[in-house]
Design an enzyme around this catalytic site. Structure first.
Site, PDB file in Angstrom:
ATOM      1  N   GLU A  37       0.880  -1.246   0.033  1.00  0.00           N
ATOM      2  CA  GLU A  37      -0.076   0.084  -0.186  1.00  0.00           C
ATOM      3  C   GLU A  37       0.934   1.116   0.098  1.00  0.00           C
ATOM      4  O   GLU A  37       1.788   1.178   0.720  1.00  0.00           O
ATOM      5  CB  GLU A  37      -0.731  -0.118   1.354  1.00  0.00           C
ATOM      6  CG  GLU A  37      -1.629   1.381   1.609  1.00  0.00           C
ATOM      7  CD  GLU A  37      -2.443   1.755   0.305  1.00  0.00           C
ATOM      8  OE1 GLU A  37      -2.264   3.014   0.200  1.00  0.00           O
ATOM      9  OE2 GLU A  37      -3.000   1.027  -0.311  1.00  0.00           O
ATOM     10  N   LEU A 145       3.756  -0.187  -6.231  1.00  0.00           N
ATOM     11  CA  LEU A 145       3.941  -1.161  -7.314  1.00  0.00           C
ATOM     12  C   LEU A 145       4.578  -0.018  -8.505  1.00  0.00           C
ATOM     13  O   LEU A 145       3.922   0.878  -8.747  1.00  0.00           O
ATOM     14  CB  LEU A 145       2.784  -1.778  -7.849  1.00  0.00           C
ATOM     15  CG  LEU A 145       3.169  -2.615  -9.122  1.00  0.00           C
ATOM     16  CD1 LEU A 145       3.992  -3.897  -8.971  1.00  0.00           C
ATOM     17  CD2 LEU A 145       1.719  -2.919  -9.478  1.00  0.00           C
ATOM     18  N   TYR A 224     -29.400  15.302   3.657  1.00  0.00           N
ATOM     19  CA  TYR A 224     -29.187  15.818   2.103  1.00  0.00           C
ATOM     20  C   TYR A 224     -29.633  17.209   2.160  1.00  0.00           C
ATOM     21  O   TYR A 224     -30.717  17.381   2.384  1.00  0.00           O
ATOM     22  CB  TYR A 224     -29.950  14.772   1.217  1.00  0.00           C
ATOM     23  CG  TYR A 224     -29.409  13.448   0.804  1.00  0.00           C
ATOM     24  CD1 TYR A 224     -28.388  13.158  -0.133  1.00  0.00           C
ATOM     25  CD2 TYR A 224     -29.658  12.383   1.771  1.00  0.00           C
ATOM     26  CE1 TYR A 224     -27.840  11.880  -0.029  1.00  0.00           C
ATOM     27  CE2 TYR A 224     -29.078  11.130   1.576  1.00  0.00           C
ATOM     28  CZ  TYR A 224     -28.342  10.854   0.697  1.00  0.00           C
ATOM     29  OH  TYR A 224     -27.410   9.480   0.708  1.00  0.00           O
ATOM     30  N   ASP A 308     -12.859  -0.898  -6.175  1.00  0.00           N
ATOM     31  CA  ASP A 308     -13.134   0.152  -7.182  1.00  0.00           C
ATOM     32  C   ASP A 308     -12.473   0.173  -8.215  1.00  0.00           C
ATOM     33  O   ASP A 308     -12.481   0.574  -9.265  1.00  0.00           O
ATOM     34  CB  ASP A 308     -12.764   1.435  -6.145  1.00  0.00           C
ATOM     35  CG  ASP A 308     -13.581   1.873  -5.125  1.00  0.00           C
ATOM     36  OD1 ASP A 308     -14.593   1.500  -5.397  1.00  0.00           O
ATOM     37  OD2 ASP A 308     -13.543   3.169  -4.453  1.00  0.00           O
ATOM     38  N   GLY A 317     -26.624   4.674  -0.647  1.00  0.00           N
ATOM     39  CA  GLY A 317     -26.975   3.578  -0.164  1.00  0.00           C
ATOM     40  C   GLY A 317     -25.836   2.621   0.477  1.00  0.00           C
ATOM     41  O   GLY A 317     -26.146   1.480   0.989  1.00  0.00           O
TER      42      GLY A 317
END
EC number: 1.14.13.180
Length: 489
Positions: A37, A145, A224, A308, A317
């Site tokens: 990471e 990487l 919201y 992702d 959600g």
């Protein structure tokens, strides 16, 4: 390229929820795992918060469910969870979505023995790191990487220690790309994506302030905001007086992330909570894009995508992080089966077939919720909601790894009335095993499982023979003879 003795079985690139889950579930199955990471530590921000019951089932398989629940500091307020569409926090509520945890639990509690949880990502990731390491996975932070070569025999990767600058080479049988929505691994392989694309641009702000006059202590509600001057969201975190605030910006109107200085964010927070004199302590400001994408391929030779890197979904959600954990579980058990010699390479092709199907359900559901709460102009152009319970617990796998007995094309069913057909999640049924009442869901985990009725003795004997044959290959087979539970007192 010939890799006769790779350094590790699996190299995982990316230490978010998907990558860490992959490492944990692989290590539990005896695979040699190295995770790298580029950040110096696990997430320091709450990011994806909340675990649905399916994720908690997977966490139970991974031996971390109790610890995750112990970090869930605001779980006691779940029954008060509400979602409001408002102009400002604490103001008039023109629309309140009846989505309390009590209602969500009511829709799922008969389908699973596991609860909902509200643990944030910055609390979950350290738990996954600790347990993955306990089972033998090597976790390297501040390591990136820089390049890789993939072939029929595996992967050779170049890594750089960002602290010292030292570079090293590692060989692996497989590479799992968990490097996020802008996955460099995915792009280097030429894997394209499809979907609605970028839907909106947001600035995310983490701040601390005493808002007890506006937000009741322990509240887990989400707002919201449809303010005349901006559109956004507001919500508490599990830490006292720490809050999240997201505000939409529009590049087509000349708005830029750099315009959102701490001073500008302070002004917007004051408007959002109707507190002109508030002096919030701004902890973090980050730009991010709300998008909907699914990769066209989830596997390229020895490289597989998770999280992702494979799919991006709107956060409405709360299913993005949960789906990434599901990817980690699925790719791990399939890789482990191939590494042990229990299955051929074709099993890995089923990972993408099944994963993309569930991801379409998740993206469609998230888009429907986004349109309802924040983008009414999309209503009619996105699929209608199926309901959280169906998407989370009622999905069906249809890949070649599933011996389906029907041609029903419907991708979900009502998990409250499970059919038990191949491809669906195993139904939750209370049974008695060795004098103990337990759920059928609790019978699953790190090994192959055979469920047999009391009259299925021949099946149990066959499972026992198979277990003896495979014992030298570290393969575990469990069989359970089930009886109905005793009547409740």
């Amino acid at each position: 390229m010939a890799l006769t003795k790779p350094d590790v079985d699996v190299l995982v690139v990316g230490g978010g929820l998907g990558g860490l889950s992959t490492a944990l579930f692989l290590a539990r199955r005896g695979a040699r795992v190295l995770l790298v990471e580029r950040h110096a530590s696990t997430s320091v921000l709450p990011k994806a918060a909340g675990q649905n019951p399916r994720t908690m089932e997977l966490f139970r398989f991974g031996g971390v469910a109790d610890e995750i629940l112990a970090t869930d500091d605001i779980r006691g307020a779940q029954g008060d969870f509400t979602i409001k569409v408002v102009e400002r926090v604490g103001g008039r509520v023109p629309a309140q979505l009846r989505e309390s945890f009590e209602e969500l639990v009511g829709a799922t509690e008969q389908c699973t023995p596991m609860p909902w949880a509200l643990a944030p990502q910055d609390r979950v990731e350290p738990v996954l790191v600790a347990h993955a390491a306990k089972h033998g996975a090597e976790i390297r932070f501040a390591t990136e990487l820089t390049s890789f070569q993939a072939g029929d025999d595996g992967v050779t990767a170049r890594l750089r220690d960002l602290g010292t600058g030292a570079e090293s080479t590692v060989s692996a049988r497989y590479l799992v790309a968990a490097d996020g929505p802008r996955s460099a691994i995915r792009e280097s392989l030429g894997i394209t994506r499809h979907g609605h694309g970028t839907l909106a641009h947001f600035m995310g702000v983490i701040f601390e302030a005493d808002l007890t006059a506006v937000v009741p202590p322990g509240s887990t509600g989400w707002y919201y905001l449809q303010h005349p001057d901006f559109t956004g969201t507001f919500g508490p975190t599990d830490r006292p007086n720490r809050h999240t605030f997201y505000v939409r910006y529009d590049p087509e109107r000349g708005e830029r992330p750099e315009d959102y200085t701490p001073q500008r964010c302070t002004e917007l927070i004051r408007l959002a909570v109707d507190a002109p004199g508030l002096v919030p302590d701004i902890l973090d400001i980050q730009a991010w894009d709300m998008a909907a994408y699914i990769a066209d391929r989830w596997r390229e030779g020895p490289v597989l995508l998770v999280g992702d890197a494979a799919k991006v979904t709107p956060p409405t959600g709360g299913m993005g992080g949960n789906t990434a954990i599901g990817h980690g579980f699925d790719v791990a058990w399939k890789l482990a089966a191939v590494l042990r010699g229990e299955a051929g390479e074709r099993l890995l092709d089923s990972y993408g077939a099944d994963g993309s199907l569930v991801s379409r359900l998740v993206v469609d559901e998230s888009l429907a919720i986004y349109a309802q709460r924040m983008a009414p102009h999309l209503l009619g152009s996105v699929p209608e909601e199926r309901g959280t319970a169906q998407v989370v617990l009622g999905f069906r796998y249809r890949s070649t790894a599933v011996a389906a007995e029907d041609d029903d094309p419907e991708p979900t069913e009502d998990p409250r009335r499970p059919s038990g057909r191949p491809g669906f999640r195993a139904p939750h049924v209370w049974i008695e095993q060795d004098g103990t009442r337990r759920s059928t869901v609790e019978l699953f985990g790190d090994c192959w499982v055979l469920l047999a009725a009391p009259e299925g003795g021949a099946w149990g004997q066959a499972a026992a023979r198979a277990a003896r044959i495979w014992a030298s290959a570290s393969t575990s087979i469990s069989s359970a003879a089930m009886s109905p539970p005793p009547p409740a007192n």
